[in-house]
Structures are given as structure tokens and as C-alpha cells.
Design a protein around this motif. Structure first.
Motif, PDB file in Angstrom:
ATOM      1  N   GLY A  12       0.815  -1.214   0.000  1.00 54.22           N
ATOM      2  CA  GLY A  12       0.000   0.000   0.000  1.00 54.22           C
ATOM      3  C   GLY A  12       0.851   1.268   0.000  1.00 54.22           C
ATOM      4  O   GLY A  12       1.907   1.326   0.632  1.00 54.22           O
ATOM      5  N   ALA A  13       0.388   2.267  -0.721  1.00 57.73           N
ATOM      6  CA  ALA A  13       1.099   3.545  -0.783  1.00 57.73           C
ATOM      7  C   ALA A  13       1.146   4.223   0.580  1.00 57.73           C
ATOM      8  O   ALA A  13       1.979   5.094   0.812  1.00 57.73           O
ATOM      9  CB  ALA A  13       0.431   4.460  -1.817  1.00 57.73           C
ATOM     10  N   CYS A  14       0.269   3.824   1.493  1.00 54.36           N
ATOM     11  CA  CYS A  14       0.211   4.449   2.814  1.00 54.36           C
ATOM     12  C   CYS A  14       1.192   3.829   3.809  1.00 54.36           C
ATOM     13  O   CYS A  14       1.282   4.288   4.946  1.00 54.36           O
ATOM     14  CB  CYS A  14      -1.203   4.344   3.374  1.00 54.36           C
ATOM     15  N   PHE A  22      -4.804   8.587   8.041  1.00 54.36           N
ATOM     16  CA  PHE A  22      -5.866   7.661   7.622  1.00 54.36           C
ATOM     17  C   PHE A  22      -6.834   7.342   8.758  1.00 54.36           C
ATOM     18  O   PHE A  22      -7.974   6.963   8.505  1.00 54.36           O
ATOM     19  CB  PHE A  22      -5.239   6.371   7.075  1.00 54.36           C
ATOM     20  N   VAL A  38      -3.178  10.055  -1.471  1.00 54.13           N
ATOM     21  CA  VAL A  38      -2.245   8.929  -1.346  1.00 54.13           C
ATOM     22  C   VAL A  38      -2.887   7.692  -1.967  1.00 54.13           C
ATOM     23  O   VAL A  38      -2.274   6.969  -2.760  1.00 54.13           O
ATOM     24  CB  VAL A  38      -1.865   8.669   0.123  1.00 54.13           C
ATOM     25  N   CYS A  39      -4.142   7.441  -1.637  1.00 49.49           N
ATOM     26  CA  CYS A  39      -4.846   6.266  -2.159  1.00 49.49           C
ATOM     27  C   CYS A  39      -4.922   6.301  -3.689  1.00 49.49           C
ATOM     28  O   CYS A  39      -4.835   5.250  -4.335  1.00 49.49           O
ATOM     29  CB  CYS A  39      -6.263   6.181  -1.596  1.00 49.49           C
ATOM     30  N   CYS A  42      -2.213   4.493  -5.367  1.00 50.28           N
ATOM     31  CA  CYS A  42      -1.864   3.219  -4.729  1.00 50.28           C
ATOM     32  C   CYS A  42      -2.111   2.042  -5.671  1.00 50.28           C
ATOM     33  O   CYS A  42      -3.181   1.933  -6.284  1.00 50.28           O
ATOM     34  CB  CYS A  42      -2.698   3.057  -3.460  1.00 50.28           C
ATOM     35  N   VAL A  44      -2.639  -0.981  -4.878  1.00 50.53           N
ATOM     36  CA  VAL A  44      -3.545  -2.003  -4.335  1.00 50.53           C
ATOM     37  C   VAL A  44      -4.879  -1.400  -3.897  1.00 50.53           C
ATOM     38  O   VAL A  44      -5.573  -1.953  -3.056  1.00 50.53           O
ATOM     39  CB  VAL A  44      -2.889  -2.787  -3.175  1.00 50.53           C
ATOM     40  N   LEU A  45      -5.248  -0.288  -4.514  1.00 55.42           N
ATOM     41  CA  LEU A  45      -6.495   0.388  -4.140  1.00 55.42           C
ATOM     42  C   LEU A  45      -7.693  -0.566  -4.239  1.00 55.42           C
ATOM     43  O   LEU A  45      -8.531  -0.610  -3.331  1.00 55.42           O
ATOM     44  CB  LEU A  45      -6.712   1.619  -5.011  1.00 55.42           C
ATOM     45  N   CYS A  48      -7.722  -3.082  -1.444  1.00 59.76           N
ATOM     46  CA  CYS A  48      -7.983  -2.403  -0.180  1.00 59.76           C
ATOM     47  C   CYS A  48      -9.472  -2.065  -0.053  1.00 59.76           C
ATOM     48  O   CYS A  48     -10.099  -2.318   0.975  1.00 59.76           O
ATOM     49  CB  CYS A  48      -7.136  -1.142  -0.112  1.00 59.76           C
ATOM     50  N   ILE A  61      -9.842   5.772   6.458  1.00 63.97           N
ATOM     51  CA  ILE A  61      -9.865   5.807   4.999  1.00 63.97           C
ATOM     52  C   ILE A  61      -9.266   4.492   4.510  1.00 63.97           C
ATOM     53  O   ILE A  61      -8.139   4.147   4.860  1.00 63.97           O
ATOM     54  CB  ILE A  61      -9.018   6.976   4.450  1.00 63.97           C
ATOM     55  N   GLY A  63      -9.056   2.255   0.757  1.00 65.90           N
ATOM     56  CA  GLY A  63      -9.396   2.233  -0.662  1.00 65.90           C
ATOM     57  C   GLY A  63      -9.916   3.567  -1.170  1.00 65.90           C
ATOM     58  O   GLY A  63     -10.739   3.601  -2.085  1.00 65.90           O
TER      59      GLY A  63
HETATM   60  S1  SF4 Z   1      -5.779   2.295  -1.040  1.00 64.61           S
HETATM   61 FE1  SF4 Z   1      -5.547   1.284   0.972  1.00 64.61          FE
HETATM   62  S2  SF4 Z   1      -3.468   0.459   0.987  1.00 64.61           S
HETATM   63 FE2  SF4 Z   1      -3.601   1.995  -0.635  1.00 64.61          FE
HETATM   64  S3  SF4 Z   1      -2.939   3.928   0.253  1.00 64.61           S
HETATM   65 FE3  SF4 Z   1      -5.170   3.848   0.454  1.00 64.61          FE
HETATM   66  S4  SF4 Z   1      -5.541   2.960   2.479  1.00 64.61           S
HETATM   67 FE4  SF4 Z   1      -3.398   2.506   1.945  1.00 64.61          FE
END
Ligand code: SF4
Length: 80
Positions: A12-14, A22, A38-39, A42, A44-45, A48, A61, A63
Motif C-alpha cells: 500500500g502507498a500508505c 488515515f 495517497v490512495c 496506490c 492495491v487500491l 484495499c 480511509i 481504498g
Molecule cells: S488504497 Fe488502501 S493500501 Fe492503498 S494507500 Fe489507500 S488505504 Fe493505503
């Protein structure tokens, strides 16, 4: 859900972000938009978002969606 099933979370980008962005205790102006930004980048949005919707996550937060947005989406799906 097993740790293996949550393997996408490690991509995940987070993962390097402050958790407060988040899961804010006291949301500040722009916090939600910054988390969603950020999402939006990402890899793997989709994983997620699917997890959060299926698990019924009520906080934070996930996805790119807020708890209210997930609740409304679940409600809309339930009407179909
Ligand atoms: S989509 Fe999910 S894993 Fe990706 S940055 Fe957002 S909260 Fe994190």
C-alpha cells in the motif's frame, strides 16, 4: 482474514504515511483529501477497497473511501 490474505497491505502507498492521516483522532481541514490523494496513486487500491467493504470497516480511509462513503456504497448495493 489471514495475514496471507492481507499481503497486499504491505504494498500500500500508505505504508510510509502517518497513520493519523488515515485514522485521525481529530480530523483537520484537508486531512481526508490528503489521505485520498495517497490512495489515488496506490497499486492495491482495488484490493484495499474490496477488503474494507467486505469486512465492514467502520473507521478510517480505506481504498480511497471514508467510512460514510463505504456505508452509502454498501446501502446502495443492498438495494440492488
Ligand atoms: S488504497 Fe488502501 S493500501 Fe492503498 S494507500 Fe489507500 S488505504 Fe493505503
Amino acid at each position: 482474514m489471514t495475514p496471507a490474505e492481507l499481503g497486499w497491505l504491505r504494498r500500500g502507498a500508505c505504508r510510509t504515511s502517518d497513520a493519523e492521516l488515515f485514522f485521525p483522532l481529530s480530523p483537520t481541514p484537508g486531512q481526508e483529501a490528503r489521505a485520498k490523494a495517497v490512495c489515488s496513486g496506490c497499486d492495491v487500491l482495488a484490493d484495499c477497497r474490496e477488503y474494507a467493504m467486505r469486512a465492514g470497516e467502520t473507521e478510517g480511509i480505506w481504498g480511497g473511501m471514508t467510512p460514510d462513503e463505504r456505508r452509502r456504497a454498501r446501502w446502495a448495493v443492498s438495494l440492488q
